[in-house]
Motif scaffolding. Structure first.
Motif, PDB file in Angstrom:
ATOM      1  N   ASN A 124       6.335  -3.938  43.001  1.00  0.00           N
ATOM      2  CA  ASN A 124       7.173  -2.855  42.490  1.00  0.00           C
ATOM      3  C   ASN A 124       6.393  -1.800  41.715  1.00  0.00           C
ATOM      4  O   ASN A 124       5.365  -2.086  41.104  1.00  0.00           O
ATOM      5  N   TRP A 125       6.977  -0.610  41.704  1.00  0.00           N
ATOM      6  CA  TRP A 125       6.565   0.450  40.781  1.00  0.00           C
ATOM      7  C   TRP A 125       7.735   0.762  39.853  1.00  0.00           C
ATOM      8  O   TRP A 125       8.864   0.930  40.310  1.00  0.00           O
ATOM      9  N   ILE A 126       7.431   0.884  38.581  1.00  0.00           N
ATOM     10  CA  ILE A 126       8.424   1.113  37.525  1.00  0.00           C
ATOM     11  C   ILE A 126       7.820   2.121  36.567  1.00  0.00           C
ATOM     12  O   ILE A 126       6.610   2.133  36.367  1.00  0.00           O
ATOM     13  N   GLY A 138      10.602   1.748  43.119  1.00  0.00           N
ATOM     14  CA  GLY A 138      10.565   1.286  44.498  1.00  0.00           C
ATOM     15  C   GLY A 138       9.783   0.005  44.627  1.00  0.00           C
ATOM     16  O   GLY A 138       9.142  -0.454  43.676  1.00  0.00           O
ATOM     17  N   VAL A 139       9.828  -0.573  45.838  1.00  0.00           N
ATOM     18  CA  VAL A 139       9.204  -1.868  46.088  1.00  0.00           C
ATOM     19  C   VAL A 139       8.667  -1.910  47.506  1.00  0.00           C
ATOM     20  O   VAL A 139       9.223  -1.283  48.419  1.00  0.00           O
ATOM     21  N   ILE A 140       7.575  -2.668  47.669  1.00  0.00           N
ATOM     22  CA  ILE A 140       7.073  -2.960  49.000  1.00  0.00           C
ATOM     23  C   ILE A 140       6.993  -4.472  49.134  1.00  0.00           C
ATOM     24  O   ILE A 140       6.541  -5.176  48.231  1.00  0.00           O
ATOM     25  N   ALA A 141       7.462  -4.951  50.252  1.00  0.00           N
ATOM     26  CA  ALA A 141       7.527  -6.392  50.490  1.00  0.00           C
ATOM     27  C   ALA A 141       6.262  -6.884  51.193  1.00  0.00           C
ATOM     28  O   ALA A 141       5.402  -6.097  51.602  1.00  0.00           O
ATOM     29  N   TYR A 142       6.200  -8.201  51.353  1.00  0.00           N
ATOM     30  CA  TYR A 142       5.020  -8.824  51.954  1.00  0.00           C
ATOM     31  C   TYR A 142       4.769  -8.337  53.383  1.00  0.00           C
ATOM     32  O   TYR A 142       3.640  -8.338  53.856  1.00  0.00           O
ATOM     33  N   ASP A 143       5.844  -7.913  54.054  1.00  0.00           N
ATOM     34  CA  ASP A 143       5.710  -7.475  55.443  1.00  0.00           C
ATOM     35  C   ASP A 143       5.575  -5.956  55.563  1.00  0.00           C
ATOM     36  O   ASP A 143       5.584  -5.421  56.678  1.00  0.00           O
ATOM     37  N   GLY A 144       5.466  -5.272  54.426  1.00  0.00           N
ATOM     38  CA  GLY A 144       5.311  -3.832  54.438  1.00  0.00           C
ATOM     39  C   GLY A 144       6.588  -3.041  54.361  1.00  0.00           C
ATOM     40  O   GLY A 144       6.562  -1.805  54.250  1.00  0.00           O
ATOM     41  N   TYR A 187      13.469   2.191  48.104  1.00  0.00           N
ATOM     42  CA  TYR A 187      13.242   3.167  47.054  1.00  0.00           C
ATOM     43  C   TYR A 187      14.507   3.420  46.252  1.00  0.00           C
ATOM     44  O   TYR A 187      15.627   3.295  46.758  1.00  0.00           O
ATOM     45  N   SER A 188      14.299   3.858  45.012  1.00  0.00           N
ATOM     46  CA  SER A 188      15.418   4.307  44.211  1.00  0.00           C
ATOM     47  C   SER A 188      16.069   5.518  44.885  1.00  0.00           C
ATOM     48  O   SER A 188      15.373   6.448  45.292  1.00  0.00           O
ATOM     49  N   PRO A 189      17.397   5.515  44.994  1.00  0.00           N
ATOM     50  CA  PRO A 189      18.066   6.674  45.602  1.00  0.00           C
ATOM     51  C   PRO A 189      17.728   7.990  44.907  1.00  0.00           C
ATOM     52  O   PRO A 189      17.670   9.041  45.548  1.00  0.00           O
ATOM     53  N   ALA A 190      17.475   7.914  43.612  1.00  0.00           N
ATOM     54  CA  ALA A 190      17.179   9.130  42.850  1.00  0.00           C
ATOM     55  C   ALA A 190      15.826   9.732  43.219  1.00  0.00           C
ATOM     56  O   ALA A 190      15.591  10.917  43.006  1.00  0.00           O
ATOM     57  N   LEU A 191      14.954   8.914  43.791  1.00  0.00           N
ATOM     58  CA  LEU A 191      13.590   9.370  44.094  1.00  0.00           C
ATOM     59  C   LEU A 191      13.282   9.392  45.588  1.00  0.00           C
ATOM     60  O   LEU A 191      12.197   9.807  45.981  1.00  0.00           O
ATOM     61  N   CYS A 214       2.912  -1.095  37.609  1.00  0.00           N
ATOM     62  CA  CYS A 214       3.162  -1.929  38.782  1.00  0.00           C
ATOM     63  C   CYS A 214       3.529  -3.319  38.264  1.00  0.00           C
ATOM     64  O   CYS A 214       3.032  -3.757  37.216  1.00  0.00           O
ATOM     65  N   ALA A 215       4.392  -3.973  38.996  1.00  0.00           N
ATOM     66  CA  ALA A 215       4.911  -5.258  38.546  1.00  0.00           C
ATOM     67  C   ALA A 215       5.380  -6.061  39.751  1.00  0.00           C
ATOM     68  O   ALA A 215       5.735  -5.500  40.793  1.00  0.00           O
ATOM     69  N   ILE A 216       5.413  -7.373  39.597  1.00  0.00           N
ATOM     70  CA  ILE A 216       5.843  -8.244  40.678  1.00  0.00           C
ATOM     71  C   ILE A 216       7.023  -9.099  40.231  1.00  0.00           C
ATOM     72  O   ILE A 216       7.182  -9.435  39.064  1.00  0.00           O
ATOM     73  N   ARG A 217       7.863  -9.435  41.217  1.00  0.00           N
ATOM     74  CA  ARG A 217       8.907 -10.410  40.986  1.00  0.00           C
ATOM     75  C   ARG A 217       9.148 -11.154  42.278  1.00  0.00           C
ATOM     76  O   ARG A 217       8.779 -10.693  43.351  1.00  0.00           O
ATOM     77  N   ASP A 218       9.803 -12.293  42.169  1.00  0.00           N
ATOM     78  CA  ASP A 218      10.025 -13.130  43.340  1.00  0.00           C
ATOM     79  C   ASP A 218      11.382 -12.864  43.969  1.00  0.00           C
ATOM     80  O   ASP A 218      11.896 -13.708  44.710  1.00  0.00           O
ATOM     81  N   ASP A 219      11.938 -11.717  43.693  1.00  0.00           N
ATOM     82  CA  ASP A 219      13.260 -11.325  44.168  1.00  0.00           C
ATOM     83  C   ASP A 219      13.159  -9.903  44.703  1.00  0.00           C
ATOM     84  O   ASP A 219      12.555  -9.050  44.068  1.00  0.00           O
ATOM     85  N   PRO A 220      13.744  -9.627  45.867  1.00  0.00           N
ATOM     86  CA  PRO A 220      13.629  -8.276  46.435  1.00  0.00           C
ATOM     87  C   PRO A 220      14.513  -7.241  45.760  1.00  0.00           C
ATOM     88  O   PRO A 220      14.336  -6.041  45.973  1.00  0.00           O
ATOM     89  N   ASP A 221      15.479  -7.686  44.946  1.00  0.00           N
ATOM     90  CA  ASP A 221      16.396  -6.734  44.325  1.00  0.00           C
ATOM     91  C   ASP A 221      15.702  -5.930  43.229  1.00  0.00           C
ATOM     92  O   ASP A 221      14.823  -6.428  42.539  1.00  0.00           O
ATOM     93  N   CYS A 222      16.160  -4.695  43.043  1.00  0.00           N
ATOM     94  CA  CYS A 222      15.592  -3.844  42.002  1.00  0.00           C
ATOM     95  C   CYS A 222      16.098  -4.292  40.635  1.00  0.00           C
ATOM     96  O   CYS A 222      17.170  -4.868  40.515  1.00  0.00           O
ATOM     97  N   SER A 223      15.324  -3.983  39.619  1.00  0.00           N
ATOM     98  CA  SER A 223      15.727  -4.316  38.257  1.00  0.00           C
ATOM     99  C   SER A 223      15.020  -3.399  37.273  1.00  0.00           C
ATOM    100  O   SER A 223      13.853  -3.057  37.470  1.00  0.00           O
TER     101      SER A 223
END
Length: 125
Positions: free
Chosen positions: A37-39, A51-57, A61-65, A97-106
């Motif tokens: 993630n980018w925050i 926004g976020v990029i997953a392991y598969d690419g 993205y945030s709707p605002a951006l 930049c940050a990582i989490r084990d969940d695809p949802d934004c936070s």
């Protein structure tokens, strides 16, 4: 332990493109364990998930951006990157930049497993 390190210019002129890179150690950007993630946090404001990029690419993205943002990765360098086009002074912030084990934004610090130290980006002429 996964370590993240942001890098990029600290000063960007209005209307130009902000480009940052997050270098990862301790895990591969292709691992299925994490989402990358980018925050950001603007002065006097809370965290804003960008926004976020997953392991598969795949990216989200945030709707605002969404019209201005792009996240990509370089698996050979174990890095992922952020590009934000047409910046204004309102894009001045500390970028993480940050990582989490969940695809949802936070927007909550506690939802992430590891963070970079952050990099200040100022948009000014």
């Amino acid at each position: 332990q996964v370590q993240l390190q942001e890098s990029g210019p600290g000063l960007v002129k209005p209307s130009q493109t902000l480009s940052l890179t997050c270098t990862v150690s301790g895990a591969s950007v292709t691992t299925t364990d994490y989402f990358w993630n980018w925050i950001r946090q603007a002065p006097g404001k809370g965290l804003e998930w960008m926004g976020v990029i997953a392991y598969d690419g795949n990216v989200d993205y945030s709707p605002a951006l969404k019209s201005r943002i792009s996240i990509s990765r370089d698996t050979s360098k174990n890095q992922f990157s952020l590009r934000l086009n047409s910046v204004t002074p309102e894009d001045t912030a500390v970028y993480y930049c940050a990582i989490r084990d969940d695809p949802d934004c936070s927007d909550y610090v506690e939802d992430y497993d590891s963070w970079g130290q952050g990099t200040q980006v100022t948009v000014s002429s």
